[in-house]
Design a protein around this motif. Sequence first.
Motif, PDB file in Angstrom:
ATOM      1  N   MET A  86      -5.937  11.849 -10.008  1.00  0.00           N
ATOM      2  CA  MET A  86      -5.816  11.475  -8.602  1.00  0.00           C
ATOM      3  C   MET A  86      -5.528  12.731  -7.783  1.00  0.00           C
ATOM      4  O   MET A  86      -4.798  13.604  -8.209  1.00  0.00           O
ATOM      5  N   ASN A  87      -6.097  12.791  -6.606  1.00  0.00           N
ATOM      6  CA  ASN A  87      -5.879  13.899  -5.700  1.00  0.00           C
ATOM      7  C   ASN A  87      -4.392  13.961  -5.337  1.00  0.00           C
ATOM      8  O   ASN A  87      -3.804  12.955  -4.958  1.00  0.00           O
ATOM      9  N   PRO A  88      -3.756  15.148  -5.422  1.00  0.00           N
ATOM     10  CA  PRO A  88      -2.322  15.226  -5.151  1.00  0.00           C
ATOM     11  C   PRO A  88      -1.906  14.826  -3.740  1.00  0.00           C
ATOM     12  O   PRO A  88      -0.777  14.399  -3.534  1.00  0.00           O
ATOM     13  N   ILE A  89      -2.783  14.925  -2.763  1.00  0.00           N
ATOM     14  CA  ILE A  89      -2.366  14.499  -1.426  1.00  0.00           C
ATOM     15  C   ILE A  89      -2.190  12.995  -1.332  1.00  0.00           C
ATOM     16  O   ILE A  89      -1.525  12.513  -0.452  1.00  0.00           O
ATOM     17  N   TYR A  90      -2.792  12.289  -2.258  1.00  0.00           N
ATOM     18  CA  TYR A  90      -2.637  10.833  -2.270  1.00  0.00           C
ATOM     19  C   TYR A  90      -1.645  10.364  -3.328  1.00  0.00           C
ATOM     20  O   TYR A  90      -1.350   9.182  -3.414  1.00  0.00           O
ATOM     21  N   GLY A  91      -1.116  11.287  -4.097  1.00  0.00           N
ATOM     22  CA  GLY A  91      -0.238  10.934  -5.203  1.00  0.00           C
ATOM     23  C   GLY A  91       1.046  10.230  -4.807  1.00  0.00           C
ATOM     24  O   GLY A  91       1.560   9.411  -5.554  1.00  0.00           O
ATOM     25  N   ALA A  92       1.589  10.537  -3.649  1.00  0.00           N
ATOM     26  CA  ALA A  92       2.869   9.965  -3.231  1.00  0.00           C
ATOM     27  C   ALA A  92       2.711   8.724  -2.357  1.00  0.00           C
ATOM     28  O   ALA A  92       3.686   8.235  -1.808  1.00  0.00           O
ATOM     29  N   LEU A  93       1.503   8.214  -2.251  1.00  0.00           N
ATOM     30  CA  LEU A  93       1.294   7.057  -1.376  1.00  0.00           C
ATOM     31  C   LEU A  93       1.870   5.789  -1.980  1.00  0.00           C
ATOM     32  O   LEU A  93       1.565   5.425  -3.107  1.00  0.00           O
ATOM     33  N   THR A  94       2.654   5.131  -1.172  1.00  0.00           N
ATOM     34  CA  THR A  94       3.124   3.795  -1.549  1.00  0.00           C
ATOM     35  C   THR A  94       2.076   2.795  -1.072  1.00  0.00           C
ATOM     36  O   THR A  94       1.232   3.126  -0.221  1.00  0.00           O
ATOM     37  N   PRO A  95       2.119   1.584  -1.575  1.00  0.00           N
ATOM     38  CA  PRO A  95       1.171   0.576  -1.076  1.00  0.00           C
ATOM     39  C   PRO A  95       1.279   0.371   0.446  1.00  0.00           C
ATOM     40  O   PRO A  95       0.270   0.159   1.113  1.00  0.00           O
ATOM     41  N   GLU A  96       2.480   0.475   0.983  1.00  0.00           N
ATOM     42  CA  GLU A  96       2.672   0.292   2.426  1.00  0.00           C
ATOM     43  C   GLU A  96       1.971   1.398   3.218  1.00  0.00           C
ATOM     44  O   GLU A  96       1.317   1.137   4.230  1.00  0.00           O
ATOM     45  N   VAL A  97       2.107   2.629   2.743  1.00  0.00           N
ATOM     46  CA  VAL A  97       1.460   3.750   3.425  1.00  0.00           C
ATOM     47  C   VAL A  97      -0.055   3.642   3.275  1.00  0.00           C
ATOM     48  O   VAL A  97      -0.806   3.915   4.221  1.00  0.00           O
ATOM     49  N   ALA A  98      -0.511   3.244   2.099  1.00  0.00           N
ATOM     50  CA  ALA A  98      -1.951   3.074   1.888  1.00  0.00           C
ATOM     51  C   ALA A  98      -2.509   2.030   2.853  1.00  0.00           C
ATOM     52  O   ALA A  98      -3.602   2.219   3.405  1.00  0.00           O
ATOM     53  N   LEU A  99      -1.759   0.966   3.091  1.00  0.00           N
ATOM     54  CA  LEU A  99      -2.200  -0.060   4.050  1.00  0.00           C
ATOM     55  C   LEU A  99      -2.226   0.486   5.473  1.00  0.00           C
ATOM     56  O   LEU A  99      -3.050   0.069   6.284  1.00  0.00           O
ATOM     57  N   GLU A 100      -1.342   1.431   5.767  1.00  0.00           N
ATOM     58  CA  GLU A 100      -1.332   2.047   7.090  1.00  0.00           C
ATOM     59  C   GLU A 100      -2.495   3.039   7.245  1.00  0.00           C
ATOM     60  O   GLU A 100      -3.073   3.170   8.319  1.00  0.00           O
ATOM     61  N   LEU A 101      -2.841   3.717   6.163  1.00  0.00           N
ATOM     62  CA  LEU A 101      -3.924   4.689   6.191  1.00  0.00           C
ATOM     63  C   LEU A 101      -5.310   4.047   6.256  1.00  0.00           C
ATOM     64  O   LEU A 101      -6.230   4.624   6.837  1.00  0.00           O
ATOM     65  N   GLU A 102      -5.461   2.886   5.658  1.00  0.00           N
ATOM     66  CA  GLU A 102      -6.784   2.269   5.563  1.00  0.00           C
ATOM     67  C   GLU A 102      -7.450   2.069   6.923  1.00  0.00           C
ATOM     68  O   GLU A 102      -8.576   2.510   7.123  1.00  0.00           O
ATOM     69  N   PRO A 103      -6.782   1.449   7.911  1.00  0.00           N
ATOM     70  CA  PRO A 103      -7.466   1.273   9.197  1.00  0.00           C
ATOM     71  C   PRO A 103      -7.689   2.598   9.933  1.00  0.00           C
ATOM     72  O   PRO A 103      -8.687   2.755  10.641  1.00  0.00           O
ATOM     73  N   LEU A 104      -6.782   3.555   9.753  1.00  0.00           N
ATOM     74  CA  LEU A 104      -6.981   4.864  10.378  1.00  0.00           C
ATOM     75  C   LEU A 104      -8.195   5.571   9.777  1.00  0.00           C
ATOM     76  O   LEU A 104      -8.998   6.171  10.497  1.00  0.00           O
ATOM     77  N   SER A 105      -8.326   5.491   8.464  1.00  0.00           N
ATOM     78  CA  SER A 105      -9.471   6.107   7.789  1.00  0.00           C
ATOM     79  C   SER A 105     -10.773   5.454   8.232  1.00  0.00           C
ATOM     80  O   SER A 105     -11.779   6.134   8.463  1.00  0.00           O
ATOM     81  N   ARG A 106     -10.752   4.154   8.367  1.00  0.00           N
ATOM     82  CA  ARG A 106     -11.938   3.439   8.840  1.00  0.00           C
ATOM     83  C   ARG A 106     -12.283   3.866  10.266  1.00  0.00           C
ATOM     84  O   ARG A 106     -13.444   4.069  10.604  1.00  0.00           O
ATOM     85  N   LEU A 107     -11.264   4.021  11.107  1.00  0.00           N
ATOM     86  CA  LEU A 107     -11.490   4.444  12.487  1.00  0.00           C
ATOM     87  C   LEU A 107     -12.097   5.851  12.536  1.00  0.00           C
ATOM     88  O   LEU A 107     -13.006   6.105  13.333  1.00  0.00           O
ATOM     89  N   VAL A 108     -11.616   6.751  11.682  1.00  0.00           N
ATOM     90  CA  VAL A 108     -12.190   8.099  11.613  1.00  0.00           C
ATOM     91  C   VAL A 108     -13.680   7.999  11.310  1.00  0.00           C
ATOM     92  O   VAL A 108     -14.518   8.603  11.994  1.00  0.00           O
ATOM     93  N   TYR A 109     -14.018   7.234  10.292  1.00  0.00           N
ATOM     94  CA  TYR A 109     -15.412   7.087   9.873  1.00  0.00           C
ATOM     95  C   TYR A 109     -16.262   6.437  10.969  1.00  0.00           C
ATOM     96  O   TYR A 109     -17.326   6.941  11.328  1.00  0.00           O
ATOM     97  N   GLU A 110     -15.792   5.320  11.508  1.00  0.00           N
ATOM     98  CA  GLU A 110     -16.584   4.580  12.490  1.00  0.00           C
ATOM     99  C   GLU A 110     -16.769   5.358  13.784  1.00  0.00           C
ATOM    100  O   GLU A 110     -17.859   5.344  14.371  1.00  0.00           O
ATOM    101  N   ALA A 111     -15.740   6.054  14.227  1.00  0.00           N
ATOM    102  CA  ALA A 111     -15.874   6.856  15.454  1.00  0.00           C
ATOM    103  C   ALA A 111     -16.894   7.971  15.245  1.00  0.00           C
ATOM    104  O   ALA A 111     -17.740   8.221  16.112  1.00  0.00           O
ATOM    105  N   ARG A 112     -16.836   8.633  14.087  1.00  0.00           N
ATOM    106  CA  ARG A 112     -17.789   9.707  13.799  1.00  0.00           C
ATOM    107  C   ARG A 112     -19.224   9.181  13.756  1.00  0.00           C
ATOM    108  O   ARG A 112     -20.129   9.741  14.374  1.00  0.00           O
TER     109      ARG A 112
END
Length: 89
Positions: A1-27
């Motif tokens: 696993m990539n070390p930048i994602y190694g410390a992610l808790t499920p709660e943080v992953a749930l917070e990142l998911e919509p932001l990541s989608r927004l990055v992709y969709e806006a681009r």
Amino acid sequence: MNPIYGALTPEVALELEPLSRLVYEARENRRQVLDAVGASDEASLLARIAAAEIGEHPAYEHYLAARILADTHEAARKAVAALLHEVNG
């Protein structure tokens, strides 16, 4: 696993998911808007409008949409980076 994602808790992953989608969709939506008028970026589109190479309407609306999407993309990228920095700090 990539070390930048190694410390992610499920709660943080749930917070990142919509932001990541927004990055992709806006681009991708920005790309589609610019492709619709045959422009590589907002500056070139605005220059073509100013030079009357392309009709002002709806090209200016495309320009505004592309700018908003670019700003949204950048803000979402910064939010993802800040969250990852906080988690991996």
